[in-house]
Motif scaffolding. Structure first.
Motif, PDB file in Angstrom:
ATOM      1  N   VAL A   1      16.427  36.429   0.524  1.00 47.89           N
ATOM      2  CA  VAL A   1      16.168  37.560  -0.369  1.00 47.89           C
ATOM      3  C   VAL A   1      16.838  37.288  -1.710  1.00 47.89           C
ATOM      4  O   VAL A   1      17.869  36.607  -1.782  1.00 47.89           O
ATOM      5  CB  VAL A   1      16.707  38.875   0.231  1.00 47.89           C
ATOM      6  N   PRO A   2      16.259  37.804  -2.805  1.00 48.09           N
ATOM      7  CA  PRO A   2      16.840  37.561  -4.129  1.00 48.09           C
ATOM      8  C   PRO A   2      18.114  38.361  -4.349  1.00 48.09           C
ATOM      9  O   PRO A   2      18.272  39.474  -3.839  1.00 48.09           O
ATOM     10  CB  PRO A   2      15.725  37.999  -5.081  1.00 48.09           C
ATOM     11  N   ASN A   3      19.032  37.785  -5.113  1.00 49.24           N
ATOM     12  CA  ASN A   3      20.256  38.461  -5.539  1.00 49.24           C
ATOM     13  C   ASN A   3      19.982  39.043  -6.923  1.00 49.24           C
ATOM     14  O   ASN A   3      19.779  38.317  -7.886  1.00 49.24           O
ATOM     15  CB  ASN A   3      21.415  37.466  -5.584  1.00 49.24           C
ATOM     16  N   ILE A   4      19.971  40.379  -7.000  1.00 46.99           N
ATOM     17  CA  ILE A   4      19.511  41.065  -8.203  1.00 46.99           C
ATOM     18  C   ILE A   4      20.687  41.566  -9.024  1.00 46.99           C
ATOM     19  O   ILE A   4      21.672  42.088  -8.496  1.00 46.99           O
ATOM     20  CB  ILE A   4      18.595  42.251  -7.837  1.00 46.99           C
ATOM     21  N   ALA A   5      20.593  41.417 -10.351  1.00 49.50           N
ATOM     22  CA  ALA A   5      21.515  42.029 -11.297  1.00 49.50           C
ATOM     23  C   ALA A   5      20.674  42.543 -12.468  1.00 49.50           C
ATOM     24  O   ALA A   5      19.532  42.128 -12.660  1.00 49.50           O
ATOM     25  CB  ALA A   5      22.569  41.038 -11.774  1.00 49.50           C
ATOM     26  N   MET A   6      21.239  43.443 -13.237  1.00 53.36           N
ATOM     27  CA  MET A   6      20.472  44.091 -14.289  1.00 53.36           C
ATOM     28  C   MET A   6      20.437  43.247 -15.568  1.00 53.36           C
ATOM     29  O   MET A   6      21.404  42.581 -15.927  1.00 53.36           O
ATOM     30  CB  MET A   6      21.088  45.460 -14.599  1.00 53.36           C
ATOM     31  N   LEU A   7      19.286  43.294 -16.264  1.00 52.52           N
ATOM     32  CA  LEU A   7      19.130  42.651 -17.572  1.00 52.52           C
ATOM     33  C   LEU A   7      18.667  43.709 -18.551  1.00 52.52           C
ATOM     34  O   LEU A   7      17.651  44.375 -18.322  1.00 52.52           O
ATOM     35  CB  LEU A   7      18.108  41.519 -17.513  1.00 52.52           C
ATOM     36  N   LEU A   8      19.401  43.883 -19.643  1.00 49.84           N
ATOM     37  CA  LEU A   8      19.064  44.875 -20.660  1.00 49.84           C
ATOM     38  C   LEU A   8      18.593  44.193 -21.924  1.00 49.84           C
ATOM     39  O   LEU A   8      18.895  43.028 -22.161  1.00 49.84           O
ATOM     40  CB  LEU A   8      20.289  45.741 -20.985  1.00 49.84           C
ATOM     41  N   GLN A   9      17.894  44.967 -22.759  1.00 48.74           N
ATOM     42  CA  GLN A   9      17.429  44.367 -23.997  1.00 48.74           C
ATOM     43  C   GLN A   9      18.427  44.515 -25.132  1.00 48.74           C
ATOM     44  O   GLN A   9      18.589  43.633 -25.941  1.00 48.74           O
ATOM     45  CB  GLN A   9      16.079  44.971 -24.416  1.00 48.74           C
ATOM     46  N   ARG A  10      19.144  45.661 -25.185  1.00 43.49           N
ATOM     47  CA  ARG A  10      20.120  45.835 -26.254  1.00 43.49           C
ATOM     48  C   ARG A  10      21.308  46.614 -25.699  1.00 43.49           C
ATOM     49  O   ARG A  10      21.233  47.815 -25.445  1.00 43.49           O
ATOM     50  CB  ARG A  10      19.514  46.598 -27.441  1.00 43.49           C
ATOM     51  N   LEU A  11      22.419  45.934 -25.507  1.00 47.58           N
ATOM     52  CA  LEU A  11      23.587  46.568 -24.923  1.00 47.58           C
ATOM     53  C   LEU A  11      24.253  47.543 -25.885  1.00 47.58           C
ATOM     54  O   LEU A  11      24.860  48.518 -25.470  1.00 47.58           O
ATOM     55  CB  LEU A  11      24.607  45.499 -24.500  1.00 47.58           C
ATOM     56  N   GLU A  12      24.120  47.330 -27.201  1.00 50.40           N
ATOM     57  CA  GLU A  12      24.840  48.156 -28.167  1.00 50.40           C
ATOM     58  C   GLU A  12      24.361  49.598 -28.177  1.00 50.40           C
ATOM     59  O   GLU A  12      25.036  50.490 -28.670  1.00 50.40           O
ATOM     60  CB  GLU A  12      24.730  47.552 -29.571  1.00 50.40           C
ATOM     61  N   ARG A  13      23.177  49.858 -27.585  1.00 54.14           N
ATOM     62  CA  ARG A  13      22.674  51.228 -27.582  1.00 54.14           C
ATOM     63  C   ARG A  13      23.212  52.035 -26.406  1.00 54.14           C
ATOM     64  O   ARG A  13      22.992  53.238 -26.315  1.00 54.14           O
ATOM     65  CB  ARG A  13      21.141  51.232 -27.524  1.00 54.14           C
ATOM     66  N   LEU A  14      23.917  51.404 -25.475  1.00 55.67           N
ATOM     67  CA  LEU A  14      24.489  52.117 -24.349  1.00 55.67           C
ATOM     68  C   LEU A  14      25.787  52.812 -24.756  1.00 55.67           C
ATOM     69  O   LEU A  14      26.463  52.396 -25.688  1.00 55.67           O
ATOM     70  CB  LEU A  14      24.786  51.149 -23.204  1.00 55.67           C
ATOM     71  N   PRO A  15      26.169  53.872 -24.020  1.00 59.45           N
ATOM     72  CA  PRO A  15      27.458  54.516 -24.283  1.00 59.45           C
ATOM     73  C   PRO A  15      28.600  53.534 -24.064  1.00 59.45           C
ATOM     74  O   PRO A  15      28.493  52.580 -23.307  1.00 59.45           O
ATOM     75  CB  PRO A  15      27.496  55.653 -23.248  1.00 59.45           C
ATOM     76  N   LYS A  16      29.749  53.784 -24.701  1.00 58.26           N
ATOM     77  CA  LYS A  16      30.868  52.845 -24.644  1.00 58.26           C
ATOM     78  C   LYS A  16      31.387  52.643 -23.232  1.00 58.26           C
ATOM     79  O   LYS A  16      31.756  51.547 -22.846  1.00 58.26           O
ATOM     80  CB  LYS A  16      32.008  53.337 -25.548  1.00 58.26           C
ATOM     81  N   HIS A  17      31.433  53.715 -22.403  1.00 55.89           N
ATOM     82  CA  HIS A  17      31.974  53.544 -21.060  1.00 55.89           C
ATOM     83  C   HIS A  17      31.078  52.656 -20.220  1.00 55.89           C
ATOM     84  O   HIS A  17      31.534  51.942 -19.323  1.00 55.89           O
ATOM     85  CB  HIS A  17      32.177  54.901 -20.374  1.00 55.89           C
ATOM     86  N   ALA A  18      29.765  52.640 -20.517  1.00 53.69           N
ATOM     87  CA  ALA A  18      28.841  51.767 -19.776  1.00 53.69           C
ATOM     88  C   ALA A  18      29.017  50.324 -20.210  1.00 53.69           C
ATOM     89  O   ALA A  18      28.933  49.406 -19.417  1.00 53.69           O
ATOM     90  CB  ALA A  18      27.409  52.221 -19.988  1.00 53.69           C
ATOM     91  N   GLN A  19      29.301  50.142 -21.523  1.00 51.84           N
ATOM     92  CA  GLN A  19      29.507  48.791 -22.019  1.00 51.84           C
ATOM     93  C   GLN A  19      30.751  48.161 -21.412  1.00 51.84           C
ATOM     94  O   GLN A  19      30.776  46.980 -21.083  1.00 51.84           O
ATOM     95  CB  GLN A  19      29.636  48.798 -23.549  1.00 51.84           C
ATOM     96  N   CYS A  20      31.796  48.963 -21.201  1.00 49.81           N
ATOM     97  CA  CYS A  20      33.026  48.416 -20.660  1.00 49.81           C
ATOM     98  C   CYS A  20      32.881  48.050 -19.183  1.00 49.81           C
ATOM     99  O   CYS A  20      33.455  47.079 -18.721  1.00 49.81           O
ATOM    100  CB  CYS A  20      34.171  49.420 -20.819  1.00 49.81           C
ATOM    101  N   SER A  21      32.102  48.841 -18.456  1.00 55.45           N
ATOM    102  CA  SER A  21      31.972  48.570 -17.030  1.00 55.45           C
ATOM    103  C   SER A  21      31.010  47.439 -16.761  1.00 55.45           C
ATOM    104  O   SER A  21      31.020  46.827 -15.704  1.00 55.45           O
ATOM    105  CB  SER A  21      31.489  49.821 -16.282  1.00 55.45           C
ATOM    106  N   GLY A  22      30.135  47.166 -17.717  1.00 53.39           N
ATOM    107  CA  GLY A  22      29.220  46.056 -17.550  1.00 53.39           C
ATOM    108  C   GLY A  22      29.922  44.760 -17.852  1.00 53.39           C
ATOM    109  O   GLY A  22      30.970  44.733 -18.486  1.00 53.39           O
TER     110      GLY A  22
END
Length: 254
Positions: free
Chosen positions: A229-250
């Motif tokens: 089975v594939p090992n999945i992780a998230m890919l985003l197009q622009r990280l700077e548009r996320l809230p700061k707390h999401a950027q730190c946890s990513g």
């Protein structure tokens, strides 16, 4: 040998004519029991001394002499020889590079240098290393394997038939996807330009709230309950548009 300072130096190569094909196999470091080689390495380490310039010159000369005189006289010795190989000794995932010179023969069989042996892999196996098979390349070998009782034939390609993957960039805010709706991200070089890779489990819901295009990134495969089975992780197009707390946890997957 023991020098005047009490240090121990391996001088076996000075006095043996067939070190690679004969003497090497009788030494502890060539033992099939891993504990033998570990014990010997730990024991001899206490007697080692600093290598002098003379030692380095002698080691280089012994290496050249060994390489010149390592052509086996028996066919069975080619299987473990580190310099020469016969086609019969190659596995189904190994192949001599086309147009490699024949350096000798034995009983009508051609002898090649092991440095001219390369692995061959399927298209998917090469893709997992960040490479892709070039257009119009034909497979150099076909291998047969059994999968769930069904015989499967795989097309194999050599390194010389591949090139580094050039991923499509993010265009107009849309992440490029494969035929399964995912993004292959087995090595860092496969990251689409303009995209950012994070492993935050809450990234998907935040992207949905902010209307940011995202896709699942396949970073590898795992074996679970008898299936791959594939090992999945998230890919985003622009990280700077996320809230700061999401950027730190990513974080970067690599």
């Amino acid at each position: 040998g023991i020098d005047s300072s009490g240090g121990v130096v391996d001088i076996t190569r000075r006095y043996t004519r067939d070190f690679v094909n004969n003497t090497r196999k009788r030494r502890l470091e060539s033992s099939r029991n891993a504990q033998d080689s570990v014990w010997w390495a730990e024991w001899i380490k206490r007697w080692e001394r600093e290598h002098t310039e003379r030692d380095m010159h002698e080691a280089a000369e012994m290496a050249r002499r060994t390489e010149r005189n390592t052509m086996p006289r028996n066919i069975t010795d080619f299987a473990s020889n580190p310099y020469y190989v016969l086609l019969r000794n190659l596995t189904q995932h190994e192949m001599v590079v086309p147009n490699s010179p024949v350096v000798g023969t034995i009983r009508g069989e051609c002898v090649y240098l092991r440095t001219h042996v390369q692995k061959v892999c399927s298209r998917m196996a090469w893709r997992r290393t960040g490479r892709t098979v070039k257009d119009q390349e034909l497979p150099v070998r076909h291998t047969t394997t059994m999968r769930k009782g069904v015989e499967c034939v795989s097309e194999m390609y050599g390194l010389w038939q591949t090139q580094v993957v050039c991923p499509e960039p993010v265009v107009h805010g849309l992440v490029p996807r494969n035929e399964y709706g995912n993004v292959d991200l087995f090595v860092p070089e496969m990251l689409p330009r303009g995209g950012t890779h994070v492993r935050d489990p809450g990234a998907r819901s935040m992207c949905k709230e902010l209307d940011i295009d995202c896709a699942d990134a396949v970073v590898g495969f795992e074996f679970r309950r008898g299936a791959t089975v594939p090992n999945i992780a998230m890919l985003l197009q622009r990280l700077e548009r996320l809230p700061k707390h999401a950027q730190c946890s990513g974080g970067d997957a690599f």
